[in-house]
Write a protein that holds these residues in place. Structure first.
Motif, PDB file in Angstrom:
ATOM      1  N   UNK A   1       0.854  -1.187   0.000  1.00  0.00           N
ATOM      2  CA  UNK A   1       0.000   0.000   0.000  1.00  0.00           C
ATOM      3  C   UNK A   1       0.886   1.233   0.000  1.00  0.00           C
ATOM      4  N   UNK A   2       1.324   1.636  -1.182  1.00  0.00           N
ATOM      5  CA  UNK A   2       2.189   2.803  -1.304  1.00  0.00           C
ATOM      6  C   UNK A   2       1.906   3.487  -2.632  1.00  0.00           C
ATOM      7  N   UNK A   3       1.790   4.813  -2.639  1.00  0.00           N
ATOM      8  CA  UNK A   3       1.590   5.516  -3.911  1.00  0.00           C
ATOM      9  C   UNK A   3       2.816   5.449  -4.807  1.00  0.00           C
ATOM     10  N   UNK A   4       3.939   4.931  -4.252  1.00  0.00           N
ATOM     11  CA  UNK A   4       5.179   4.881  -5.024  1.00  0.00           C
ATOM     12  C   UNK A   4       5.568   3.461  -5.413  1.00  0.00           C
ATOM     13  N   UNK A   5       4.606   2.558  -5.362  1.00  0.00           N
ATOM     14  CA  UNK A   5       4.713   1.222  -5.950  1.00  0.00           C
ATOM     15  C   UNK A   5       3.516   1.072  -6.871  1.00  0.00           C
ATOM     16  N   UNK A   6       3.760   0.677  -8.119  1.00  0.00           N
ATOM     17  CA  UNK A   6       2.663   0.612  -9.074  1.00  0.00           C
ATOM     18  C   UNK A   6       1.564  -0.309  -8.536  1.00  0.00           C
ATOM     19  N   UNK A   7       0.330   0.141  -8.626  1.00  0.00           N
ATOM     20  CA  UNK A   7      -0.776  -0.581  -8.006  1.00  0.00           C
ATOM     21  C   UNK A   7      -1.435  -1.548  -8.982  1.00  0.00           C
ATOM     22  N   UNK A   8      -1.870  -2.685  -8.462  1.00  0.00           N
ATOM     23  CA  UNK A   8      -2.577  -3.686  -9.241  1.00  0.00           C
ATOM     24  C   UNK A   8      -4.051  -3.641  -8.864  1.00  0.00           C
ATOM     25  N   UNK A   9      -4.913  -3.545  -9.873  1.00  0.00           N
ATOM     26  CA  UNK A   9      -6.348  -3.426  -9.634  1.00  0.00           C
ATOM     27  C   UNK A   9      -7.089  -4.746  -9.775  1.00  0.00           C
ATOM     28  N   UNK A  10      -6.609  -5.617 -10.662  1.00  0.00           N
ATOM     29  CA  UNK A  10      -7.352  -6.845 -10.940  1.00  0.00           C
ATOM     30  C   UNK A  10      -6.417  -7.853 -11.591  1.00  0.00           C
ATOM     31  N   UNK A  11      -6.856  -9.073 -11.662  1.00  0.00           N
ATOM     32  CA  UNK A  11      -6.081 -10.148 -12.267  1.00  0.00           C
ATOM     33  C   UNK A  11      -7.044 -11.049 -13.026  1.00  0.00           C
ATOM     34  N   UNK A  12      -6.578 -11.683 -14.084  1.00  0.00           N
ATOM     35  CA  UNK A  12      -7.470 -12.530 -14.864  1.00  0.00           C
ATOM     36  C   UNK A  12      -6.697 -13.398 -15.832  1.00  0.00           C
TER      37      UNK A  12
END
Length: 451
Positions: free
Chosen positions: A66-77
């Protein structure tokens, strides 16, 4: 790989890039009216269980931070063709690598300090979860534009990251030589979060110098002092050079400490930079280099319209690499340790052994023109990382890898066990690569015959 025009509610826009294992595409989310990046495992790896698991592990790592400076993942499929993918934040301002290319004389100090501070926050967020990135480089620090004009840095691409309690020698040396810590090349030395501190220091060096530093492959090799290649204050140079110390115990203790010191130095404030300690680093005594006789080449492949004959022998590889102080490894973990029997065939496009996976990665890196990813560089140049190993007009060094453009990397292959840890990965009717096993799934390119 051709991705479907729609994934769930996402609509395809364009491809963004590709690497040895995955491709990244730009999609649009109409419900949120926002762009997203979709990273998908390349088709040739979808049946390789360990590569697939590493890809999914990257998504889990990113999702857990949970960091604004690590690219965030929204979903997986998974695509209809069975390729796993994950949806992540889109970096609309490119990467630090692109910024460096735009500033060949070096970036403004305040911008360097700001981006290093943000990247350090992302790395510290990984480190607090005992995850080491191990491939921190300018291309893996993505940038997003803000409404205030400030760039937001996000650490990305955890494809070779490993939890400290899951670390194995198999993946130790995966990375980009110019930015890797010396301990990533020497299995006798432990690896911890300070390897990432060293890599971030190399990124900062590159941001000020406008180019990549030369690789420092041992605990006695050093990157040139930043002050000798860029007109920076002595304190700024000292802060960065401490991050680049060959021994982990002599670096800044964490990424945040390094970033804080760099910010203070660029603002002209006093910074205490302790000298290296006098404690010795215990090194494993190097043994004699294995001398494996080169077996005779197989029958010449059938000629084709576009085929050109060329041979790259192990001795020539040594000329380019030993000058840098160490051999260059092309490392990969690609299936069972046991190799197919002599002449045993493998399915086209589906690597089943470590030697085969390593050979395919080597060829794919060369075909992409990514000499650093292939582990090749010319250490006697002022800017080793700028050397184009695929250019046949590069000074007569003999590394004319443009020939590999003629090889179909996904074509039919077989793996031959030549004994004494040497394996020949044959692209049927095209050419072959010899891979020397070092330990388990650790391999070194020994010979290339192609096209």
């Amino acid at each position: 790989m051709t991705l479907p025009q729609t994934l769930w509610r996402l609509r395809q826009v364009k491809p963004l890039g590709s690497g040895g294992f995955a491709e990244v595409w730009l999609y649009h989310d109409p419900a949120l009216d926002s762009p997203v990046a979709v990273k998908v495992l390349s088709a040739q790896w979808t049946q390789a269980a360990d590569i697939r698991e590493r890809f999914l592990q990257e998504a889990r790592f990113l999702r857990s931070v949970d960091s604004p400076h690590v690219v965030s993942v929204h979903d997986i499929g998974e695509t209809p063709a069975g390729a796993p993918y994950f949806v992540m934040a889109y970096a609309d301002a490119g990467s630090v690598a692109e910024l460096i290319a735009q500033h060949p004389q070096g970036m403004p100090p305040e911008l360097v300090a700001d981006l290093v501070t943000q990247a350090a926050a992302g790395l510290d967020a990984l480190h607090v979860r005992s995850v080491i990135h191990r491939d921190v480089k300018p291309a893996n620090i993505l940038l997003a534009g803000g409404s205030d004009g400030r760039l937001r840095a996000m650490v990305a691409d955890l494809g070779v990251a490993r939890a400290l309690d899951q670390h194995t020698e198999v993946t130790r040396q995966i990375g980009t030589p110019a930015y890797m810590a010396p301990e990533q090349f020497d299995e006798s030395l432990p690896i911890d979060h300070r390897a990432d501190v060293r890599s971030l220091g190399a990124v900062a060096w590159a941001m000020f110098a406008g180019r990549s530093p030369a690789p420092a492959l041992t605990v006695v090799s050093r990157v040139p002092d930043l002050g000798t290649v860029s007109p920076v204050p002595a304190t700024v140079s000292a802060v960065i050079m401490r991050a680049l110390e060959p021994r982990a115990e002599d670096r800044w203790p964490d990424a945040g400490s390094f970033a804080a010191a760099l910010t203070a130095a660029t603002e002209g404030r006093a910074v205490a930079v302790p000298p290296p300690s006098d404690a010795p680093t215990m090194l494993r005594a190097p043994g004699p280099a294995p001398s494996t006789p080169m077996p005779p080449p197989p029958p010449q492949p059938r000629p084709s319209r576009r085929r050109r004959n060329a041979v790259l022998v192990a001795a020539a590889v040594a000329i380019a690499l030993v000058l840098g102080g160490a051999a260059t490894w092309f490392v990969s973990r690609g299936g069972p340790v046991e190799e197919p029997a002599n002449g045993g065939e493998t399915a086209a496009g589906q690597p089943v052994s470590g030697a085969e996976t390593a050979a395919v990665r080597f060829v794919e890196a060369l075909q992409a023109g990514d000499c650093e990813a292939a582990g090749l560089y010319m250490p006697d140049l002022d800017d080793p990382a700028s050397w184009d190993c695929t250019d046949d007009a590069n000074g007569g060094d003999g590394f004319y890898f443009h020939i590999l453009e003629d090889l179909d990397a996904g074509g039919e292959r077989r793996v031959e066990d030549l004994g004494d840890g040497l394996f020949r990965v044959v692209w049927v009717d095209q050419g072959y690569v010899n891979m020397q096993r070092q330990e388990d799934s650790l391999f070194k390119v020994e010979r290339v015959v192609c096209c």
